[in-house]
Design an enzyme around this catalytic site. Structure first.
Site, short mmCIF file in Angstrom:
data_model
loop_
_atom_site.label_atom_id
_atom_site.label_comp_id
_atom_site.label_asym_id
_atom_site.label_seq_id
_atom_site.Cartn_x
_atom_site.Cartn_y
_atom_site.Cartn_z
N ASP A 77 10.84 27.83 74.60
CA ASP A 77 12.06 28.14 74.11
C ASP A 77 12.78 26.69 73.47
OD1 ASP A 77 10.79 29.42 76.44
OD2 ASP A 77 12.74 30.22 76.96
N GLU B 236 14.71 31.78 72.25
CA GLU B 236 16.16 32.86 72.84
C GLU B 236 17.21 31.68 73.21
OE1 GLU B 236 15.41 34.19 76.58
OE2 GLU B 236 15.16 32.22 77.68
N ASN B 237 17.06 30.31 73.30
CA ASN B 237 18.12 29.71 73.61
C ASN B 237 18.70 28.51 72.62
OD1 ASN B 237 16.01 29.40 75.98
ND2 ASN B 237 18.14 30.25 76.52
N ASN C 12 15.16 37.13 77.81
CA ASN C 12 16.44 37.69 78.41
C ASN C 12 17.57 37.36 77.77
OD1 ASN C 12 15.60 35.07 79.59
ND2 ASN C 12 17.52 35.39 80.87
N HIS C 13 17.81 36.19 76.82
CA HIS C 13 18.72 35.75 76.07
C HIS C 13 18.92 36.35 74.72
CE1 HIS C 13 20.51 33.18 79.11
NE2 HIS C 13 19.51 32.47 79.22
N HIS D 257 7.79 36.39 78.82
CA HIS D 257 8.93 35.87 79.45
C HIS D 257 9.19 36.31 80.59
CE1 HIS D 257 12.27 33.37 77.93
NE2 HIS D 257 13.10 34.14 78.68
N HIS E 292 10.42 31.13 79.58
CA HIS E 292 11.44 31.18 80.27
C HIS E 292 11.83 29.99 81.51
CE1 HIS E 292 14.74 33.29 82.49
NE2 HIS E 292 14.10 33.17 83.50
N HIS F 234 11.06 27.01 81.29
CA HIS F 234 11.72 25.88 80.39
C HIS F 234 11.04 24.51 80.89
CE1 HIS F 234 15.72 27.35 78.72
NE2 HIS F 234 14.62 28.29 78.55
#
Ligand SMILES: [Fe+2]
Ligand SMILES: [Fe+2]
Length: 273
Positions: free
Chosen positions: A8, A39-40, A67-68, A153, A178, A180
């Site tokens: 990520d 995603e981030n 999810n993001h 994820h 996910h 991190h």
């Protein structure tokens, strides 16, 4: 085939480290295919189309999420037209975008990338195991794809490890994203699938999972939310996984962690030398 998977991207610090470094990595180590979880990438929350273009422009062949994925609302629109952009496969029917993509690597190989999301300690979604099985049945390893990569994820180590064993021998790589934080368990499973419970993030590790530590600490200590979470931005570590895939079988022959820059100990895979 040499594949690189990067965890990520968190905020400007994480994404710029990757955008600046990736072209050199691809050239120096003759990487055939690169997957990045984005995603981030936009301030820690989601990804914009402009950032997606920059990441793809730096050499990412596929950008996965989690999810993001739709934190930046524009992703609801560009998910349809950006073919290198994936959102979790097991989102409800009718969700914009796609959860899988079949891509051509620099060596000419066809690579199926599947992005799915876990259900333990996360939002309720369709069964990821069944959803991934269906995709692999439609595009099996060797018969229809030279390599298959699954970005799972998920929060729970158990769910990620169970998926690795479930897919062992049927895909080239199952890698978790996910949390991190990179786990120390990357290996080739008995059936030939490379696996790592979590690949970690590309971001500043002097943080709380990539976010500036002040606000998370305030919430843990006092239970009073103050400001928005903002990404830490001093010095990013690029965290990823290098995987060598046999061109004939589509299975992994070697796997090694990649850690470049920032505060984590440096790791350049020996399999790249
Ligand atoms: Fe993330
Ligand atoms: Fe996530």
């Amino acid at each position: 085939m040499r594949l690189l998977f990067l965890g990520d991207l968190v905020g400007r610090c994480g994404r710029n480290a990757v955008i600046e470094r990736l072209p050199g990595l691809i050239a120096d180590y003759r990487l055939d295919f690169v997957i990045v979880n984005g995603e981030n990438a936009a301030g820690g929350f989601g990804i914009t189309e402009e950032i997606l273009r920059a990441v793809v422009g730096s050499g990412a062949d596929a950008v996965t999420t989690g999810n993001h994925v739709f934190d930046q609302r524009e992703a609801l629109v560009f998910a349809e037209r950006q073919e290198r952009f994936l959102r979790p496969l097991n989102f409800p029917a009718g969700t914009p975008g796609r959860g899988t993509g079949l891509f051509t690597a620099r060596n000419g190989a066809s690579i199926l990338v599947i992005n799915a999301m876990g259900r333990i300690f996360m939002d309720p979604l369709d069964d990821p195991f069944a959803a991934i099985d269906r995709e692999i049945e439609q595009c099996p390893l060797r018969a229809a794809a030279d390599a298959i990569v699954v970005d799972f994820h998920a929060e729970a180590s158990s769910e990620k490890q169970a998926l690795g064993h479930h897919l062992d021998g049927r895909v080239s790589l199952v890698v978790g994203t996910h949390t991190h934080v990179p786990t120390a368990d990357c290996r080739v499973l008995p059936g030939g699938t490379a696996f790592q419970t979590d690949v970690g993030m590309c971001g500043d590790y002097q943080s709380v999972i990539g976010m500036d530590k002040e606000e998370p600490l305030r919430r843990f200590l006092h239970k009073i939310p103050g400001e928005r979470f903002t990404p830490a931005k001093v010095s990013a570590t690029i965290a990823g996984l290098a995987v060598d895939i046999d061109d004939g079988t589509g299975l992994a022959t070697a796997v090694a962690p990649v850690r470049l820059g920032g505060v984590l100990s440096e790791a350049v895979p020996a399999i790249w030398s």
